[in-house]
Design an enzyme around this catalytic site. Sequence first.
Site, PDB file in Angstrom:
ATOM      1  N   SER A   1       0.830  -1.210   0.000  1.00 43.87           N
ATOM      2  CA  SER A   1       0.000   0.000   0.000  1.00 43.87           C
ATOM      3  C   SER A   1       0.866   1.263   0.000  1.00 43.87           C
ATOM      4  O   SER A   1       0.461   2.284  -0.571  1.00 43.87           O
ATOM      5  CB  SER A   1      -0.970   0.004   1.184  1.00 43.87           C
ATOM      6  OG  SER A   1      -0.295   0.123   2.409  1.00 43.87           O
TER       7      SER A   1
ATOM      8  N   ARG B   1      21.782 -15.215   2.545  1.00 38.58           N
ATOM      9  CA  ARG B   1      21.344 -13.816   2.441  1.00 38.58           C
ATOM     10  C   ARG B   1      22.205 -13.062   1.430  1.00 38.58           C
ATOM     11  O   ARG B   1      21.717 -12.281   0.627  1.00 38.58           O
ATOM     12  CB  ARG B   1      21.461 -13.165   3.830  1.00 38.58           C
ATOM     13  CG  ARG B   1      20.977 -11.722   3.877  1.00 38.58           C
ATOM     14  CD  ARG B   1      21.051 -11.140   5.279  1.00 38.58           C
ATOM     15  NE  ARG B   1      20.301 -11.905   6.258  1.00 38.58           N
ATOM     16  CZ  ARG B   1      18.974 -11.866   6.401  1.00 38.58           C
ATOM     17  NH1 ARG B   1      18.255 -11.089   5.617  1.00 38.58           N
ATOM     18  NH2 ARG B   1      18.370 -12.588   7.313  1.00 38.58           N
TER      19      ARG B   1
ATOM     20  N   MET C   1      10.267  -6.895   3.733  1.00 36.64           N
ATOM     21  CA  MET C   1      10.519  -7.497   5.043  1.00 36.64           C
ATOM     22  C   MET C   1      11.743  -8.404   5.012  1.00 36.64           C
ATOM     23  O   MET C   1      11.680  -9.596   5.334  1.00 36.64           O
ATOM     24  CB  MET C   1       9.274  -8.245   5.512  1.00 36.64           C
ATOM     25  CG  MET C   1       8.028  -7.358   5.572  1.00 36.64           C
ATOM     26  SD  MET C   1       8.235  -5.850   6.542  1.00 36.64           S
ATOM     27  CE  MET C   1       7.973  -6.516   8.172  1.00 36.64           C
TER      28      MET C   1
ATOM     29  N   HIS D   1       9.317   2.791   8.455  1.00 39.19           N
ATOM     30  CA  HIS D   1       9.198   1.880   9.596  1.00 39.19           C
ATOM     31  C   HIS D   1       8.012   2.338  10.445  1.00 39.19           C
ATOM     32  O   HIS D   1       7.862   3.535  10.706  1.00 39.19           O
ATOM     33  CB  HIS D   1      10.495   1.919  10.410  1.00 39.19           C
ATOM     34  CG  HIS D   1      10.458   1.003  11.590  1.00 39.19           C
ATOM     35  ND1 HIS D   1      10.586  -0.366  11.459  1.00 39.19           N
ATOM     36  CD2 HIS D   1      10.273   1.236  12.903  1.00 39.19           C
ATOM     37  CE1 HIS D   1      10.475  -0.933  12.656  1.00 39.19           C
ATOM     38  NE2 HIS D   1      10.292   0.028  13.554  1.00 39.19           N
TER      39      HIS D   1
ATOM     40  N   LEU E   1      19.946  -2.038  11.704  1.00 39.34           N
ATOM     41  CA  LEU E   1      18.510  -2.135  11.398  1.00 39.34           C
ATOM     42  C   LEU E   1      17.711  -0.972  11.993  1.00 39.34           C
ATOM     43  O   LEU E   1      17.799  -0.695  13.194  1.00 39.34           O
ATOM     44  CB  LEU E   1      17.975  -3.463  11.947  1.00 39.34           C
ATOM     45  CG  LEU E   1      16.494  -3.750  11.669  1.00 39.34           C
ATOM     46  CD1 LEU E   1      16.261  -3.989  10.193  1.00 39.34           C
ATOM     47  CD2 LEU E   1      16.004  -4.921  12.509  1.00 39.34           C
ATOM     48  N   ASP E   2      16.907  -0.305  11.140  1.00 45.73           N
ATOM     49  CA  ASP E   2      15.990   0.756  11.551  1.00 45.73           C
ATOM     50  C   ASP E   2      16.694   1.915  12.256  1.00 45.73           C
ATOM     51  O   ASP E   2      16.135   2.532  13.172  1.00 45.73           O
ATOM     52  CB  ASP E   2      14.859   0.189  12.438  1.00 45.73           C
ATOM     53  CG  ASP E   2      14.034  -0.855  11.696  1.00 45.73           C
ATOM     54  OD1 ASP E   2      13.926  -0.747  10.463  1.00 45.73           O
ATOM     55  OD2 ASP E   2      13.522  -1.778  12.347  1.00 45.73           O
TER      56      ASP E   2
ATOM     57  N   GLN F   1      -1.234   7.400   7.728  1.00 40.29           N
ATOM     58  CA  GLN F   1      -0.233   8.476   7.757  1.00 40.29           C
ATOM     59  C   GLN F   1       0.988   8.120   6.920  1.00 40.29           C
ATOM     60  O   GLN F   1       1.603   8.986   6.293  1.00 40.29           O
ATOM     61  CB  GLN F   1       0.186   8.772   9.206  1.00 40.29           C
ATOM     62  CG  GLN F   1      -0.938   9.304  10.058  1.00 40.29           C
ATOM     63  CD  GLN F   1      -1.555  10.570   9.468  1.00 40.29           C
ATOM     64  OE1 GLN F   1      -0.845  11.518   9.155  1.00 40.29           O
ATOM     65  NE2 GLN F   1      -2.862  10.578   9.306  1.00 40.29           N
TER      66      GLN F   1
HETATM   67  C1  GAR Z   1       4.006  -0.761   6.676  1.00 41.63           C
HETATM   68  O1  GAR Z   1       3.334  -0.482   7.871  1.00 41.63           O
HETATM   69  C2  GAR Z   1       5.482  -0.492   6.858  1.00 41.63           C
HETATM   70  O2  GAR Z   1       5.770   0.593   7.679  1.00 41.63           O
HETATM   71  C3  GAR Z   1       5.936  -1.782   7.492  1.00 41.63           C
HETATM   72  O3  GAR Z   1       5.216  -2.804   6.847  1.00 41.63           O
HETATM   73  C4  GAR Z   1       3.990  -2.263   6.385  1.00 41.63           C
HETATM   74  C5  GAR Z   1       3.917  -2.538   4.903  1.00 41.63           C
HETATM   75  O4  GAR Z   1       2.662  -2.201   4.396  1.00 41.63           O
HETATM   76  N1  GAR Z   1       7.349  -1.955   7.356  1.00 41.63           N
HETATM   77  C6  GAR Z   1       8.097  -2.588   8.237  1.00 41.63           C
HETATM   78  O5  GAR Z   1       7.648  -3.087   9.245  1.00 41.63           O
HETATM   79  C7  GAR Z   1       9.564  -2.625   7.886  1.00 41.63           C
HETATM   80  N2  GAR Z   1      10.344  -3.005   9.028  1.00 41.63           N
HETATM   81  P1  GAR Z   1       2.462  -2.090   2.840  1.00 41.63           P
HETATM   82  O6  GAR Z   1       3.033  -3.362   2.215  1.00 41.63           O
HETATM   83  O7  GAR Z   1       0.962  -2.027   2.686  1.00 41.63           O
HETATM   84  O8  GAR Z   1       3.161  -0.867   2.363  1.00 41.63           O
END
Ligand code: GAR
Length: 204
Positions: A13, A73, A98, A117, A152-153, A181
């Site tokens: 999304s 990886r 992910m 994130h 990470l992050d 948001q």
């Molecule tokens: C989103 O909330 C994004 O912030 C999170 O995964 C979701 C993906 O939604 N990302 C993480 O957790 C990365 N560590 P989407 O596929 O609908 O964009």
Amino acid sequence: MKNIVILISGAGSNMAAIVQAAHQQRWSERLGIQISAVISNKAQASGLAWLQSCSEFADIQTEVLEHTQFASREDFDQALLKRIDVHAPHLVVLAGFMRILSPTFVAHYAGRLINIHPSLLPAFTGLNTHQRAIDAGCKFAGATVHQVTPELDHGHILAQAVVPVLAQDTAADLAARVLTQEHLIYPKAVLDFFKLEEASRQAM
Ligand code: GAR
């Protein structure tokens, strides 16, 4: 043209929000910025199906590179890097991708790799951010767009959005509120990346 490659793993999304913003705001015609490809590490990612179903986005390539097909990886990351570089990207956008990326991959895209994130970093790196924010009694939660670094992050924060945590919130409630948001700040942060780059180029 300045190319963007977007990486997804699932619903996509955020990718959709960026693709739609680019289309509606005519990034290509006005700014010479185009989304060249969306690559998923999962063939089943519904974001790919959505993109393929939109005829107005037919010029954006969709590709799958399954990480399960690789022994390590590093092997996957090398193959992904090669796929991405076919598009000579100016910016690589992680949008719900992910996978933890290896230091070699991150170094290759230093300064042109960004992520979103679902927490107010530096709080709650990693997974299950919404439940952890609720469990910690946070009154506010949110999302962060940041540069990707080997840790990470972490990495320089480019944008954040804040939402309230309500008394009866489940993790799913909070995730949905944060996601709305994310869809606002991520396209803007992508655009700001290019504007900042252009401003510093002109200042030289
Ligand atoms: C989103 O909330 C994004 O912030 C999170 O995964 C979701 C993906 O939604 N990302 C993480 O957790 C990365 N560590 P989407 O596929 O609908 O964009």
